[in-house]
Enzyme design. Structure first.
Site, PDB file in Angstrom:
ATOM      1  N   ARG A 199     -10.351 -11.247   1.995  1.00 53.11           N
ATOM      2  CA  ARG A 199     -11.224 -12.276   1.416  1.00 53.11           C
ATOM      3  C   ARG A 199     -10.552 -13.649   1.464  1.00 53.11           C
ATOM      4  O   ARG A 199     -11.220 -14.676   1.512  1.00 53.11           O
ATOM      5  CB  ARG A 199     -11.638 -11.859  -0.009  1.00 53.11           C
ATOM      6  CG  ARG A 199     -10.526 -11.773  -0.992  1.00 53.11           C
ATOM      7  CD  ARG A 199     -10.919 -10.955  -2.220  1.00 53.11           C
ATOM      8  NE  ARG A 199     -11.031  -9.523  -1.926  1.00 53.11           N
ATOM      9  CZ  ARG A 199     -11.414  -8.599  -2.787  1.00 53.11           C
ATOM     10  NH1 ARG A 199     -11.732  -8.933  -4.020  1.00 53.11           N
ATOM     11  NH2 ARG A 199     -11.490  -7.339  -2.440  1.00 53.11           N
ATOM     12  N   LYS A 201       0.842  -1.202   0.000  1.00 55.49           N
ATOM     13  CA  LYS A 201       0.000   0.000   0.000  1.00 55.49           C
ATOM     14  C   LYS A 201       0.877   1.252   0.000  1.00 55.49           C
ATOM     15  O   LYS A 201       2.015   1.193   0.470  1.00 55.49           O
ATOM     16  CB  LYS A 201      -0.843   0.043   1.281  1.00 55.49           C
ATOM     17  CG  LYS A 201      -1.985  -0.933   1.334  1.00 55.49           C
ATOM     18  CD  LYS A 201      -2.758  -0.779   2.643  1.00 55.49           C
ATOM     19  CE  LYS A 201      -3.905  -1.766   2.742  1.00 55.49           C
ATOM     20  NZ  LYS A 201      -4.941  -1.589   1.721  1.00 55.49           N
TER      21      LYS A 201
HETATM   22  N1  BES Z   1      -8.049  -3.693   4.456  1.00 50.31           N
HETATM   23  C1  BES Z   1      -8.194  -3.316   3.104  1.00 50.31           C
HETATM   24  C2  BES Z   1      -9.471  -2.527   2.835  1.00 50.31           C
HETATM   25  C3  BES Z   1      -9.498  -1.112   3.295  1.00 50.31           C
HETATM   26  C4  BES Z   1      -8.872  -0.134   2.535  1.00 50.31           C
HETATM   27  C5  BES Z   1     -10.192  -0.755   4.399  1.00 50.31           C
HETATM   28  C6  BES Z   1      -8.918   1.181   2.942  1.00 50.31           C
HETATM   29  C7  BES Z   1     -10.252   0.562   4.795  1.00 50.31           C
HETATM   30  C8  BES Z   1      -9.623   1.538   4.075  1.00 50.31           C
HETATM   31  C9  BES Z   1      -8.223  -4.550   2.192  1.00 50.31           C
HETATM   32  O1  BES Z   1      -7.484  -5.620   2.620  1.00 50.31           O
HETATM   33  C10 BES Z   1      -7.702  -4.108   0.880  1.00 50.31           C
HETATM   34  O2  BES Z   1      -6.582  -3.706   0.838  1.00 50.31           O
HETATM   35  N2  BES Z   1      -8.523  -4.173  -0.145  1.00 50.31           N
HETATM   36  C11 BES Z   1      -8.134  -3.755  -1.429  1.00 50.31           C
HETATM   37  C12 BES Z   1      -8.729  -4.727  -2.412  1.00 50.31           C
HETATM   38  C13 BES Z   1      -8.277  -4.523  -3.801  1.00 50.31           C
HETATM   39  C14 BES Z   1      -6.805  -4.855  -3.932  1.00 50.31           C
HETATM   40  C15 BES Z   1      -9.092  -5.399  -4.696  1.00 50.31           C
HETATM   41  C16 BES Z   1      -8.663  -2.341  -1.676  1.00 50.31           C
HETATM   42  O3  BES Z   1      -9.777  -2.053  -1.261  1.00 50.31           O
HETATM   43  O4  BES Z   1      -7.916  -1.534  -2.208  1.00 50.31           O
HETATM   44 ZN    ZN Z   2      -5.437  -5.439   1.984  1.00 50.66          ZN
END
Ligand code: BES
Ligand code: ZN
Ligand code: ZN
Length: 505
Positions: A358, A284
């Site tokens: 997931r 990230k």
């Molecule tokens: N924990 C994150 C989701 C999240 C992101 C929660 C920002 C709160 C704020 C999750 O594990 C994630 O990173 N999801 C990705 C999925 C994507 C790669 C398909 C996302 O939402 O960017």
């Molecule tokens: Zn994630």
């Protein structure tokens, strides 16, 4: 190592300093006998004082009425004024319109009263039983508001600059049972807030397992905890893969509460316990990455509900399941392109290691729905940033396989004031998680319908046609605009009150 309760598992001391009320007292004594430093009464927006408000006004020779006549006290929700009796302060809290005074309004009033008391640095508070103002109200929501409003997260601040905590809160002439129920439920919410707010070096998977042990001991539950080796041996290949990149020991936690008849189908509550989400190899951006300590808020919903269950002991069978790990980039970290096998035997192509929630839920959902004939299963997860784009911080995104259950969730949402909004799980979306090299892939179509793709993926791991609803709490678990009974910042503990209502506890 397979650990079952009871046994000694506590490796580190609990460092949660409770900064919220654990209970609300009730008294049948008159207000004049109360020794509390602050006495709270109410006023409606039509400028009508509550019954005790009128009594106090007479006692103070009409000084409150004077403020009303001068328009200095209007009864707007949350607006308050203080008056002074010999050795106590009188707080007159605005309650809004009398015709709108429902359980959410009384919860807000309770929250505003507790927050005002804290800001005035008093430690003892007596509150008029505001439920008498309308027939359809009871004391549960008042107690919820008072406890939730008293919440502060200051266990890592050493200076004491926030002032003293509220120690003693008494409702005058309330319903003791309802007050106690409301306080227990709100304590579950406060536990979830604490777990969410603790940083990832405190709220580790091990710490979540310890909390489960503590709750299990209180509620006579059977607790099972799988460590890294058992996770692998059980065939939880998706959770094992996510956990590979971190040295922090992962845990797969099951809490089994059997309060109902043996033949009653259990309800499963599954919560994402990702204690820190760096994104893994698909790392990230660093801005706001600290917020990924909140990525275990789904597991905090499960623990918060189970703590309330442990105390309220409903005649239900409930199974809580928490897959818990960090998502880091260690030398053994899983990689984009890897193919994993989940507990139900389905294979998963990893296209982004940041879509890890997931993955760990795939094992948890298939484990609990394969092992048990459930009435239904609910999962709670900070799953997608896309739900924030869709709904902001105001609501939880829901989707599922059973329309009747979704309707029941919506009804509980309306009763508790915890907002949900449903997304469709149509076949068109479900097709988007099919993979060319494995059964499914952990992404949908690039940039489109990201929240639904998360749900569509999870659906593949719900076995036995179990009715199931997924709650994407990525927007609602933290960062909400301050509500009268909400925290100033940080984790909200949302969805616990909704679940308790849904389960009819
Ligand atoms: N924990 C994150 C989701 C999240 C992101 C929660 C920002 C709160 C704020 C999750 O594990 C994630 O990173 N999801 C990705 C999925 C994507 C790669 C398909 C996302 O939402 O960017
Ligand atoms: Zn994630
Ligand atoms: Zn995540």
């Amino acid at each position: 190592m397979l650990l079952r309760f009871p046994f000694e598992y506590f490796t580190s001391k609990s460092d949660t300093i409770m900064s919220y009320l654990s209970q609300i007292q009730n008294t049948e004594q008159s207000w004049s006998e109360s020794k509390a430093q602050l006495l709270a009464v109410g006023i409606f927006q039509n400028q009508e004082l509550t019954p005790l408000g009128q009594t106090i006004d007479e006692h103070l020779a009409g000084v409150i009425s004077k403020a009303v006549r001068l328009d200095d006290l209007t009864g707007k929700p949350g607006e308050s004024r203080t008056f002074y009796d010999d050795d106590r302060i009188i707080l007159v809290m605005g309650l809004g319109k009398k015709e709108d005074f429902d359980s959410e309004a009384i919860r807000k009033a309770g929250g505003s009263i507790a927050k005002t008391a804290l800001s005035m640095k008093v430690t003892s508070l007596a509150v008029e039983c505001l439920c008498t103002c309308s027939e359809k109200l009871d004391c549960q929501a008042l107690a919820e508001g008072l406890v939730l409003g008293s919440y502060r997260f200051n266990s890592h601040r050493t200076g004491g600059e926030d002032g003293p905590d509220l120690e003693d809160v008494t409702v005058l002439g309330g319903d003791e049972t309802k007050l106690s129920k409301g306080a227990i439920i709100a304590n579950g919410v406060c536990l979830a807030r604490d777990l969410g707010n603790h940083p990832a070096n405190v709220a580790t998977p091990t710490r979540l397992a310890e909390e489960a042990q503590r709750i299990g001991a209180k509620g006579d539950m059977n607790i099972t905890i799988f460590d890294r080796q058992e996770i692998v041996e059980q065939g939880m290949g998706a959770l094992a893969a996510v956990a590979q990149g971190s040295d922090e020991p992962p845990k797969f936690i099951t809490l089994e509460y059997r309060g109902g008849p043996e033949n009653q189908k259990p309800i499963a509550l599954v919560g994402k316990g990702l204690t820190f989400d760096s994104g893994g190899i698909s790392i990230k951006p660093s801005g706001k990455m600290d917020e990924m300590k909140f990525d275990m808020c789904g597991s905090a919903v499960v623990l918060g509900v189970m703590q309330a269950v442990a105390e309220l002991k409903p005649a239900l069978n409930i199974i809580g399941v928490i897959p818990s790990t960090e998502n880091l980039l260690g030398a053994k970290a899983f990689k984009p392109g890897d193919i994993l096998k989940a507990y139900n035997g389905k294979t998963i192509e990893v296209l982004n290691t940041d879509a890890e929630g997931r993955l760990i839920l795939a094992d948890a959902l298939s484990y609990v729905t394969k092992k048990h004939d459930l009435e239904y299963a609910l999962d709670f997860a900070t799953l997608t940033g896309a739900v924030l784009v869709a709904l902001g911080h105001h609501a939880t995104g829901i989707m599922g396989t059973d329309e009747e259950l979704i309707q029941k969730v919506k009804a509980s949402s309306a009763r508790t004031g915890e907002k949900v909004w449903d997304f469709p799980l149509w076949d068109e979306y479900c097709d988007e998680v099919k993979s060319k090299v494995a059964d499914v892939k952990n992404l949908g179509n690039e940039r489109n319908a990201g929240t639904i793709a998360g749900g569509a993926f999870l659906k593949e791991f719900v076995e036995n046609d179990t009715p199931w609803v997924h709650f994407d709490i990525a927007g609602s678990a933290w960062g909400e605009k301050e509500k009268p009974y909400g925290p100033k910042a940080g984790a909200t503990g949302n969805m616990i009150r909704l679940v308790i209502d849904l389960l009819k506890i």
